[in-house]
Design an enzyme around this catalytic site. Structure first.
Site, PDB file in Angstrom:
ATOM      1  N   HIS A 131      34.354  41.890  42.211  1.00 48.61           N
ATOM      2  CA  HIS A 131      35.410  40.974  41.782  1.00 48.61           C
ATOM      3  C   HIS A 131      36.636  41.784  41.349  1.00 48.61           C
ATOM      4  O   HIS A 131      36.498  42.755  40.606  1.00 48.61           O
ATOM      5  CB  HIS A 131      34.912  40.106  40.620  1.00 48.61           C
ATOM      6  N   LYS A 171      41.410  49.795  46.292  1.00 47.96           N
ATOM      7  CA  LYS A 171      40.952  51.178  46.469  1.00 47.96           C
ATOM      8  C   LYS A 171      39.777  51.476  45.526  1.00 47.96           C
ATOM      9  O   LYS A 171      38.784  52.096  45.913  1.00 47.96           O
ATOM     10  CB  LYS A 171      42.127  52.113  46.167  1.00 47.96           C
ATOM     11  N   ASN A 195      35.690  45.512  52.030  1.00 50.77           N
ATOM     12  CA  ASN A 195      34.580  46.008  51.196  1.00 50.77           C
ATOM     13  C   ASN A 195      33.323  46.220  52.034  1.00 50.77           C
ATOM     14  O   ASN A 195      32.587  47.189  51.815  1.00 50.77           O
ATOM     15  CB  ASN A 195      34.306  45.058  50.024  1.00 50.77           C
ATOM     16  N   ARG A 233      32.093  31.524  48.601  1.00 51.01           N
ATOM     17  CA  ARG A 233      31.262  30.358  48.315  1.00 51.01           C
ATOM     18  C   ARG A 233      30.480  30.586  47.041  1.00 51.01           C
ATOM     19  O   ARG A 233      30.026  31.694  46.773  1.00 51.01           O
ATOM     20  CB  ARG A 233      30.263  30.117  49.453  1.00 51.01           C
TER      21      ARG A 233
HETATM   22  C1  GRF Z   1      38.235  41.549  47.312  1.00 50.62           C
HETATM   23  O1  GRF Z   1      39.372  41.663  46.515  1.00 50.62           O
HETATM   24  C2  GRF Z   1      37.026  41.224  46.474  1.00 50.62           C
HETATM   25  O2  GRF Z   1      37.058  41.809  45.212  1.00 50.62           O
HETATM   26  C3  GRF Z   1      37.113  39.718  46.355  1.00 50.62           C
HETATM   27  O3  GRF Z   1      37.576  39.284  47.604  1.00 50.62           O
HETATM   28  C4  GRF Z   1      38.308  40.325  48.235  1.00 50.62           C
HETATM   29  C5  GRF Z   1      37.644  40.581  49.553  1.00 50.62           C
HETATM   30  O4  GRF Z   1      38.302  41.540  50.334  1.00 50.62           O
HETATM   31  N1  GRF Z   1      35.819  39.177  45.970  1.00 50.62           N
HETATM   32  P1  GRF Z   1      37.589  42.134  51.624  1.00 50.62           P
HETATM   33  O5  GRF Z   1      37.190  40.936  52.497  1.00 50.62           O
HETATM   34  O6  GRF Z   1      36.386  42.909  51.189  1.00 50.62           O
HETATM   35  O7  GRF Z   1      38.616  42.988  52.284  1.00 50.62           O
END
Ligand code: GRF
Length: 201
Positions: A109, A172, A14, A91
């Site tokens: 989330h 995605k 992300n 956290r």
């Molecule tokens: C994602 O599924 C996000 O929604 C959740 O933790 C995961 C993190 O994935 N909070 P990344 O580290 O962004 O690849």
């Protein structure tokens, strides 16, 4: 120019999606000022370094929650960030931290909140048997996965889906709506009424 601070604990996909949107102008007039991780060796930190973005690892082990959060807040303030994006940051935030950045912290989330907060949301959704899963970008308050919702995206759950395939489809959508939400918030094109985040021009 608006500055974004990103907090990661792990993979950092992300973060990468946000960085890509900043670079391509999908999130205009902005830059990622700093990426902070509570875990040494988080792939998200390596991804940031590869992009030449400033990083800081602040180990959380053994520290009381607020003591730790004060260190993170100090670094974010030093970097003069306008918005904080949690991106797989594992956290809970202290009331101190939340109060220090009112309506300036976003989280992504992997469920349609308020369904399936907490960990392993995609597995929870699959086991519950819902026909639609998805993801949520929300403002962060003192409660877990609970603040006002900026954007959501839905994903159909197909009979052949596994936790892995469902997670991939949701991820995605996460990458798409996180950037969109950050743009809305940085441009200030919203107001919060109760729990509702309403769009303004
Ligand atoms: C994602 O599924 C996000 O929604 C959740 O933790 C995961 C993190 O994935 N909070 P990344 O580290 O962004 O690849």
């Amino acid at each position: 120019m608006k500055r974004i601070g990103v907090l990661v604990s792990g993979r950092g996909s992300n973060f990468e999606a946000l960085a890509e949107s900043v670079a391509s102008g999908r999130i205009p007039n902005s830059e990622i000022g700093i990426v902070i991780s509570n875990r040494d060796g988080a792939p998200g930190i390596q991804r940031a370094e590869a992009r030449g973005i400033k990083t800081r690892v602040i180990p959380s082990k053994g520290l009381e929650r607020e003591i730790y959060d004060r260190q993170v807040a100090a670094v974010l303030n030093e970097s003069k960030v306008d918005l904080i994006c949690l991106a797989g940051y594992m956290r809970l935030l202290s009331p101190f931290f939340v109060a220090a950045f009112p309506n300036r912290i976003l989280n992504i989330h992997p469920s349609l909140l308020p369904s399936f907060p907490g960990l392993e949301s995609q597995r929870q959704a699959l086991e519950y048997g819902v026909k639609f899963a998805g993801c949520t970008v929300h403002f962060v308050d003192e409660n877990l996965d609970a603040g006002p919702i900026v954007l959501q995206a839905e994903v159909p759950v197909l009979d052949q889906d596994t936790e892995a395939t469902l997670s991939e489809k949701i991820l995605k959508e996460e990458h798409r709506i996180y950037s969109e939400a950050v743009k809305i918030v940085l441009e200030g094109k919203f107001k919060i009424e109760g729990r509702r985040v309403l769009r303004t021009n």
